[in-house]
Design an enzyme around this catalytic site. Structure first.
Site, PDB file in Angstrom:
ATOM      1  N   GLY A  11       0.812  -1.209   0.000  1.00 53.94           N
ATOM      2  CA  GLY A  11       0.000   0.000   0.000  1.00 53.94           C
ATOM      3  C   GLY A  11       0.844   1.256   0.000  1.00 53.94           C
ATOM      4  O   GLY A  11       0.561   2.210   0.720  1.00 53.94           O
ATOM      5  N   ALA A  12       1.875   1.279  -0.852  1.00 52.26           N
ATOM      6  CA  ALA A  12       2.865   2.368  -0.794  1.00 52.26           C
ATOM      7  C   ALA A  12       2.631   3.462  -1.813  1.00 52.26           C
ATOM      8  O   ALA A  12       3.487   4.327  -2.003  1.00 52.26           O
ATOM      9  CB  ALA A  12       4.269   1.799  -0.968  1.00 52.26           C
ATOM     10  N   SER A  13       1.483   3.468  -2.469  1.00 47.97           N
ATOM     11  CA  SER A  13       1.259   4.461  -3.515  1.00 47.97           C
ATOM     12  C   SER A  13       0.911   5.836  -2.964  1.00 47.97           C
ATOM     13  O   SER A  13       1.018   6.837  -3.665  1.00 47.97           O
ATOM     14  CB  SER A  13       0.154   3.994  -4.471  1.00 47.97           C
ATOM     15  OG  SER A  13      -1.080   3.855  -3.789  1.00 47.97           O
ATOM     16  N   ARG A  14       0.496   5.900  -1.690  1.00 47.51           N
ATOM     17  CA  ARG A  14       0.112   7.201  -1.137  1.00 47.51           C
ATOM     18  C   ARG A  14       0.177   7.165   0.385  1.00 47.51           C
ATOM     19  O   ARG A  14       0.382   6.124   0.990  1.00 47.51           O
ATOM     20  CB  ARG A  14      -1.305   7.587  -1.588  1.00 47.51           C
ATOM     21  CG  ARG A  14      -2.382   6.588  -1.167  1.00 47.51           C
ATOM     22  CD  ARG A  14      -3.750   7.012  -1.651  1.00 47.51           C
ATOM     23  NE  ARG A  14      -4.805   6.134  -1.138  1.00 47.51           N
ATOM     24  CZ  ARG A  14      -6.103   6.409  -1.216  1.00 47.51           C
ATOM     25  NH1 ARG A  14      -6.508   7.529  -1.776  1.00 47.51           N
ATOM     26  NH2 ARG A  14      -6.993   5.568  -0.731  1.00 47.51           N
ATOM     27  N   ASN A  89       1.440  -2.312   5.432  1.00 47.19           N
ATOM     28  CA  ASN A  89       0.772  -1.022   5.561  1.00 47.19           C
ATOM     29  C   ASN A  89      -0.580  -0.973   4.853  1.00 47.19           C
ATOM     30  O   ASN A  89      -1.443  -0.172   5.228  1.00 47.19           O
ATOM     31  CB  ASN A  89       1.682   0.077   4.998  1.00 47.19           C
ATOM     32  CG  ASN A  89       0.963   1.391   4.832  1.00 47.19           C
ATOM     33  OD1 ASN A  89       0.709   2.098   5.807  1.00 47.19           O
ATOM     34  ND2 ASN A  89       0.595   1.717   3.596  1.00 47.19           N
ATOM     35  N   SER A 141      -3.479   0.907  14.112  1.00 42.21           N
ATOM     36  CA  SER A 141      -4.116   2.207  14.280  1.00 42.21           C
ATOM     37  C   SER A 141      -4.499   2.410  15.730  1.00 42.21           C
ATOM     38  O   SER A 141      -4.761   1.441  16.460  1.00 42.21           O
ATOM     39  CB  SER A 141      -5.379   2.298  13.412  1.00 42.21           C
ATOM     40  OG  SER A 141      -6.155   3.433  13.736  1.00 42.21           O
ATOM     41  N   TYR A 154     -13.073  -1.871  10.937  1.00 40.25           N
ATOM     42  CA  TYR A 154     -11.706  -1.351  10.920  1.00 40.25           C
ATOM     43  C   TYR A 154     -11.023  -1.565  12.264  1.00 40.25           C
ATOM     44  O   TYR A 154      -9.863  -2.003  12.335  1.00 40.25           O
ATOM     45  CB  TYR A 154     -11.753   0.140  10.573  1.00 40.25           C
ATOM     46  CG  TYR A 154     -10.417   0.805  10.390  1.00 40.25           C
ATOM     47  CD1 TYR A 154      -9.623   0.532   9.284  1.00 40.25           C
ATOM     48  CD2 TYR A 154      -9.961   1.744  11.318  1.00 40.25           C
ATOM     49  CE1 TYR A 154      -8.405   1.173   9.111  1.00 40.25           C
ATOM     50  CE2 TYR A 154      -8.740   2.384  11.147  1.00 40.25           C
ATOM     51  CZ  TYR A 154      -7.967   2.089  10.043  1.00 40.25           C
ATOM     52  OH  TYR A 154      -6.748   2.719   9.868  1.00 40.25           O
ATOM     53  N   ALA A 157     -10.121  -5.274  12.701  1.00 40.53           N
ATOM     54  CA  ALA A 157      -8.975  -5.668  11.883  1.00 40.53           C
ATOM     55  C   ALA A 157      -7.672  -5.127  12.452  1.00 40.53           C
ATOM     56  O   ALA A 157      -6.664  -5.847  12.539  1.00 40.53           O
ATOM     57  CB  ALA A 157      -9.164  -5.172  10.450  1.00 40.53           C
ATOM     58  N   LYS A 158      -7.679  -3.874  12.865  1.00 40.90           N
ATOM     59  CA  LYS A 158      -6.458  -3.265  13.377  1.00 40.90           C
ATOM     60  C   LYS A 158      -6.079  -3.821  14.753  1.00 40.90           C
ATOM     61  O   LYS A 158      -4.892  -3.934  15.079  1.00 40.90           O
ATOM     62  CB  LYS A 158      -6.616  -1.742  13.431  1.00 40.90           C
ATOM     63  CG  LYS A 158      -6.711  -1.091  12.049  1.00 40.90           C
ATOM     64  CD  LYS A 158      -5.468  -1.359  11.208  1.00 40.90           C
ATOM     65  CE  LYS A 158      -5.460  -0.570   9.920  1.00 40.90           C
ATOM     66  NZ  LYS A 158      -4.222  -0.792   9.122  1.00 40.90           N
ATOM     67  N   ILE A 187      -3.731  10.901  11.089  1.00 39.63           N
ATOM     68  CA  ILE A 187      -2.653  11.351  10.227  1.00 39.63           C
ATOM     69  C   ILE A 187      -3.248  11.991   8.976  1.00 39.63           C
ATOM     70  O   ILE A 187      -4.260  11.531   8.454  1.00 39.63           O
ATOM     71  CB  ILE A 187      -1.740  10.175   9.819  1.00 39.63           C
ATOM     72  CG1 ILE A 187      -1.267   9.386  11.059  1.00 39.63           C
ATOM     73  CG2 ILE A 187      -0.553  10.658   8.989  1.00 39.63           C
ATOM     74  CD1 ILE A 187      -0.388  10.159  12.017  1.00 39.63           C
TER      75      ILE A 187
END
Length: 247
Positions: A11-14, A89, A141, A154, A157-158, A187
């Site tokens: 998930g490193a595109s953004r 990530n 998170s 969410y 899962a986290k 963030i």
């Protein structure tokens, strides 16, 4: 075989993933920039890594698909001869109150956020065990620690990522592979921009002792440390990067 350490950042595109990829590239790691759909954004991440003097490559696969993950990580090992660092990530958030949450949304969130990390860790383990400084960092998170209304899927899962981190840390410690978890607070990313109205943002700022929303780079700095040799005696830990929101 590459002489420098190889890191896979999912998930490193953004957002946070992009900041992590750039930080690791700056530290001299060869960074595999994973993405699922947005190749243009991933290419921008890779270009930013190169601007910092680093090297890397793009690799498209869906972390929720175990077969894709297995194939991709084998490709990394074949092409580069090693895999030293895994940063889990990749994540999504499909928000909604419990009574309105569709089972498909629950399943998809867990498939990406939790099972995705499991698939990657399982496929990468055999290579990490051969590394001199094998590292796994899971990005969870603050919501996984304290919960949040409207984010049952969410949060589950986290929170699961935290438990998985501790179990894997015990399994892999005998081979000097460390496994840690970073729990960011709120963030500045596309995800928070989409899900955090102005009024909610203002209310949140009042709860954060440091008085600001975090930056992706704040999280990246914690990851940068955890994957380094300086963190060789730290494993199974949850590192909070939240401005004091949760202590």
């Amino acid at each position: 075989m590459l002489s420098k350490r190889v890191a896979l950042v999912t998930g490193a595109s953004r957002g946070i993933g992009r900041a992590i990829a750039i930080a690791l590239a700056e530290d001299g790691l060869f960074v595999i920039v994973n993405f699922t759909a947005n190749e243009a954004a991933a290419a921008e991440t890779l270009e930013a890594c190169k601007d910092k003097g680093g090297e890397g490559a793009l690799l498209r696969f869906d972390v929720a698909d175990a077969e894709q993950v297995e194939k991709a990580i084998k490709q990394i090992a074949t092409e580069h001869g090693r895999l030293d660092v895994l940063v889990n990530n990749a994540g999504i958030a499909i928000n909604g109150l419990l009574m309105r949450t569709k089972k498909e949304d629950w399943a998809r969130t867990l498939d990406v956020d939790l099972s995705g990390a499991f698939h990657c860790a399982k496929a990468a383990a055999r290579y990490l065990l051969k590394a001199e400084h094998g590292r796994v960092v899971n990005i969870s998170s603050v919501v996984g620690e304290q919960g949040n209304a409207g984010q049952v899927s969410y949060a589950a899962a986290k929170a699961g990522l935290i438990g998985m981190t501790k179990a894997l840390a015990r399994e892999l410690a005998s081979r000097a592979v460390t496994v840690n978890c970073v729990t960011p607070g709120f963030i500045e990313t596309d995800m928070t921009d989409e899900h955090l109205p102005k009024e909610a943002r203002e209310g949140l700022l009042k709860q954060i002792p440091l008085g600001r929303i975090g930056r992706p780079e704040d999280v990246a700095e914690a990851v940068r440390f955890l994957v380094s040799s300086r963190a060789s005696y730290i494993t199974g830990q949850v590192v909070r990067v939240n401005g004091g929101l949760l202590m």
